[in-house]
Design a protein around this motif. Structure first.
Motif, mmCIF file in Angstrom:
data_model
loop_
_atom_site.group_PDB
_atom_site.id
_atom_site.type_symbol
_atom_site.label_atom_id
_atom_site.label_comp_id
_atom_site.label_asym_id
_atom_site.label_seq_id
_atom_site.Cartn_x
_atom_site.Cartn_y
_atom_site.Cartn_z
ATOM 1 N N ASP A 130 11.844 6.696 10.973
ATOM 2 C CA ASP A 130 10.312 6.501 10.715
ATOM 3 C C ASP A 130 9.770 7.488 9.486
ATOM 4 O OD1 ASP A 130 10.303 4.650 12.977
ATOM 5 O OD2 ASP A 130 9.629 6.528 14.402
ATOM 6 N N LYS A 131 10.239 8.500 9.577
ATOM 7 C CA LYS A 131 9.827 9.345 8.402
ATOM 8 C C LYS A 131 10.261 8.664 7.073
ATOM 9 C CE LYS A 131 10.256 13.826 11.017
ATOM 10 N NZ LYS A 131 10.810 14.915 11.109
ATOM 11 N N ARG A 132 11.477 8.260 7.017
ATOM 12 C CA ARG A 132 11.919 7.578 5.703
ATOM 13 C C ARG A 132 11.072 6.410 5.482
ATOM 14 N NH1 ARG A 132 17.953 7.130 7.516
ATOM 15 N NH2 ARG A 132 18.420 9.299 7.165
ATOM 16 N N GLU A 133 10.431 5.573 6.583
ATOM 17 C CA GLU A 133 9.741 4.340 6.412
ATOM 18 C C GLU A 133 8.585 4.911 5.661
ATOM 19 O OE1 GLU A 133 9.269 0.482 6.368
ATOM 20 O OE2 GLU A 133 10.862 1.478 7.172
ATOM 21 N N THR A 134 7.885 5.968 6.120
ATOM 22 C CA THR A 134 6.716 6.625 5.859
ATOM 23 C C THR A 134 6.649 7.087 4.397
ATOM 24 O OG1 THR A 134 6.134 7.648 7.829
ATOM 25 C CG2 THR A 134 4.957 8.328 5.832
ATOM 26 N N ILE A 135 7.769 7.653 3.910
ATOM 27 C CA ILE A 135 8.017 7.908 2.325
ATOM 28 C C ILE A 135 8.102 6.753 1.462
ATOM 29 C CG2 ILE A 135 9.518 9.152 1.002
ATOM 30 C CD1 ILE A 135 10.318 10.904 2.986
ATOM 31 N N LYS A 136 8.730 5.734 2.032
ATOM 32 C CA LYS A 136 8.843 4.513 1.332
ATOM 33 C C LYS A 136 7.240 3.796 0.973
ATOM 34 C CE LYS A 136 11.279 1.038 2.932
ATOM 35 N NZ LYS A 136 12.325 0.078 3.302
ATOM 36 N N ASP A 137 6.871 3.702 2.194
ATOM 37 C CA ASP A 137 5.455 2.879 2.239
ATOM 38 C C ASP A 137 4.379 3.754 1.224
ATOM 39 O OD1 ASP A 137 6.273 1.232 3.877
ATOM 40 O OD2 ASP A 137 5.247 2.203 5.718
ATOM 41 N N ARG A 138 4.488 5.092 1.319
ATOM 42 C CA ARG A 138 3.840 5.926 0.153
ATOM 43 C C ARG A 138 4.184 5.656 -1.067
ATOM 44 N NH1 ARG A 138 4.749 12.102 1.066
ATOM 45 N NH2 ARG A 138 4.867 11.379 3.244
ATOM 46 N N ASP A 139 5.511 5.794 -1.467
ATOM 47 C CA ASP A 139 5.748 5.263 -2.833
ATOM 48 C C ASP A 139 5.214 3.966 -3.271
ATOM 49 O OD1 ASP A 139 7.014 7.906 -3.068
ATOM 50 O OD2 ASP A 139 8.747 7.509 -2.661
ATOM 51 N N ASN A 140 5.350 3.081 -2.463
ATOM 52 C CA ASN A 140 4.986 1.757 -2.787
ATOM 53 C C ASN A 140 3.656 1.566 -3.251
ATOM 54 O OD1 ASN A 140 7.662 0.672 -2.622
ATOM 55 N ND2 ASN A 140 7.559 -0.146 -0.338
ATOM 56 N N LYS A 141 2.918 2.288 -2.294
ATOM 57 C CA LYS A 141 1.509 2.414 -2.624
ATOM 58 C C LYS A 141 0.989 3.022 -3.759
ATOM 59 C CE LYS A 141 -3.003 3.696 -0.301
ATOM 60 N NZ LYS A 141 -3.633 4.191 -1.579
ATOM 61 N N ARG A 142 1.848 4.160 -4.231
ATOM 62 C CA ARG A 142 1.332 4.755 -5.096
ATOM 63 C C ARG A 142 1.861 4.116 -6.422
ATOM 64 N NH1 ARG A 142 5.045 9.173 -4.859
ATOM 65 N NH2 ARG A 142 3.533 10.371 -3.551
ATOM 66 N N ASN A 143 2.941 3.317 -6.573
ATOM 67 C CA ASN A 143 3.259 2.449 -7.449
ATOM 68 C C ASN A 143 2.495 1.262 -7.801
ATOM 69 O OD1 ASN A 143 5.653 3.851 -8.453
ATOM 70 N ND2 ASN A 143 6.944 2.615 -7.041
ATOM 71 N N LEU A 144 1.906 0.658 -6.587
ATOM 72 C CA LEU A 144 1.061 -0.589 -6.756
ATOM 73 C C LEU A 144 -0.307 0.025 -7.101
ATOM 74 C CD1 LEU A 144 0.587 -3.429 -5.926
ATOM 75 C CD2 LEU A 144 -0.202 -2.556 -3.706
ATOM 76 N N ASP A 145 -0.814 1.001 -6.875
ATOM 77 C CA ASP A 145 -2.018 1.812 -7.473
ATOM 78 C C ASP A 145 -1.788 1.703 -9.129
ATOM 79 O OD1 ASP A 145 -3.269 1.543 -5.094
ATOM 80 O OD2 ASP A 145 -2.931 3.727 -4.785
ATOM 81 N N ARG A 146 -0.733 2.379 -9.400
ATOM 82 C CA ARG A 146 -0.436 2.570 -10.814
ATOM 83 C C ARG A 146 -0.492 1.205 -11.501
ATOM 84 N NH1 ARG A 146 4.546 5.978 -10.596
ATOM 85 N NH2 ARG A 146 3.385 7.732 -9.871
ATOM 86 N N VAL A 147 0.153 0.377 -10.935
ATOM 87 C CA VAL A 147 0.084 -1.176 -11.752
ATOM 88 C C VAL A 147 -1.496 -1.618 -11.766
ATOM 89 C CG1 VAL A 147 0.900 -3.526 -11.293
ATOM 90 C CG2 VAL A 147 2.426 -1.658 -11.134
ATOM 91 N N LYS A 148 -2.049 -1.532 -10.699
ATOM 92 C CA LYS A 148 -3.489 -1.861 -10.585
ATOM 93 C C LYS A 148 -4.445 -1.409 -11.610
ATOM 94 C CE LYS A 148 -4.001 -3.288 -5.716
ATOM 95 N NZ LYS A 148 -4.922 -2.980 -4.532
ATOM 96 N N LYS A 149 -4.041 0.030 -11.713
ATOM 97 C CA LYS A 149 -5.092 0.516 -12.770
ATOM 98 C C LYS A 149 -4.457 0.255 -14.297
ATOM 99 C CE LYS A 149 -5.791 5.471 -13.995
ATOM 100 N NZ LYS A 149 -5.605 6.932 -13.859
ATOM 101 N N ILE A 150 -3.320 -0.282 -14.485
ATOM 102 C CA ILE A 150 -3.023 -0.763 -15.899
ATOM 103 C C ILE A 150 -3.724 -2.095 -16.386
ATOM 104 C CG2 ILE A 150 -1.202 -1.435 -17.298
ATOM 105 C CD1 ILE A 150 0.803 0.633 -15.919
ATOM 106 N N TYR A 151 -3.927 -2.901 -15.331
ATOM 107 C CA TYR A 151 -4.396 -4.321 -15.556
ATOM 108 C C TYR A 151 -5.705 -4.426 -15.373
ATOM 109 C CZ TYR A 151 0.531 -5.710 -16.161
ATOM 110 O OH TYR A 151 1.648 -5.738 -16.675
ATOM 111 N N LYS A 152 -6.554 -3.295 -15.024
ATOM 112 C CA LYS A 152 -7.913 -3.346 -14.818
ATOM 113 C C LYS A 152 -8.751 -3.425 -16.320
ATOM 114 C CE LYS A 152 -9.258 -1.337 -10.624
ATOM 115 N NZ LYS A 152 -10.098 -0.466 -9.729
#
Length: 152
Positions: A130-152
């Motif tokens: 469960d902890k590994r899943e939380t870390i993976k979700d956090r990293d995915n969200k961070r990468n998605l936010d990074r991509v969204k920021k680039i294409y704004k």
């Protein structure tokens, strides 16, 4: 105007799954509340436990000694009583005994009236996957936010 005191247990949401939240008062002495107002407290390794009389205590909470306190000073790691309604105490006691859940402090704050309060939670410990899943979700969200920021 006094500053806002907001002492948090940052590891709690990572290590536990939060099921139910309560706000409890804390029984403190004069030097303890003065240390809390100076942000000299920690709830990182603390947990809550019931005694024989059915009262709830927070254990392992560190409130550093007050700098200007003389022989009236307190012990830094003393057990401190939490104040809740009887109905809430009975419900928490039953949950802890029957299902093996844990009561952990999430946040300590001071109200507008000057009282120290503790947000506690009824929690279930997370497994390693469960902890590994939380870390993976956090990293995915961070990468998605990074991509969204680039294409704004």
């Amino acid at each position: 105007m006094q500053k806002k005191i907001n002492i948090q247990n940052k590891k709690a949401r990572f290590q536990y799954e939060i099921l139910d939240k309560y706000t409890a008062g804390i029984v403190l002495t004069g030097t303890e509340i003065k240390s809390i107002r100076n942000s000299r407290a920690s709830i990182a390794e603390s947990f809550c436990e019931f005694n024989e009389k059915g009262e709830l205590f927070v254990i392992n909470m560190t409130i550093e000694e007050y700098i200007y306190g003389t022989y009236y000073n307190h012990k830094p790691k003393a057990e401190r009583k939490l104040l809740l309604n009887k109905k809430e105490l009975k419900k928490l006691s039953k949950e802890v005994q029957n299902t093996g859940l844990t009561i952990i402090p999430l946040r300590m704050f001071i109200t507008d009236r000057g009282f120290a309060k503790l947000d506690i939670a009824l929690a279930k410990g997370k497994k390693l996957y469960d902890k590994r899943e939380t870390i993976k979700d956090r990293d995915n969200k961070r990468n998605l936010d990074r991509v969204k920021k680039i294409y704004k």
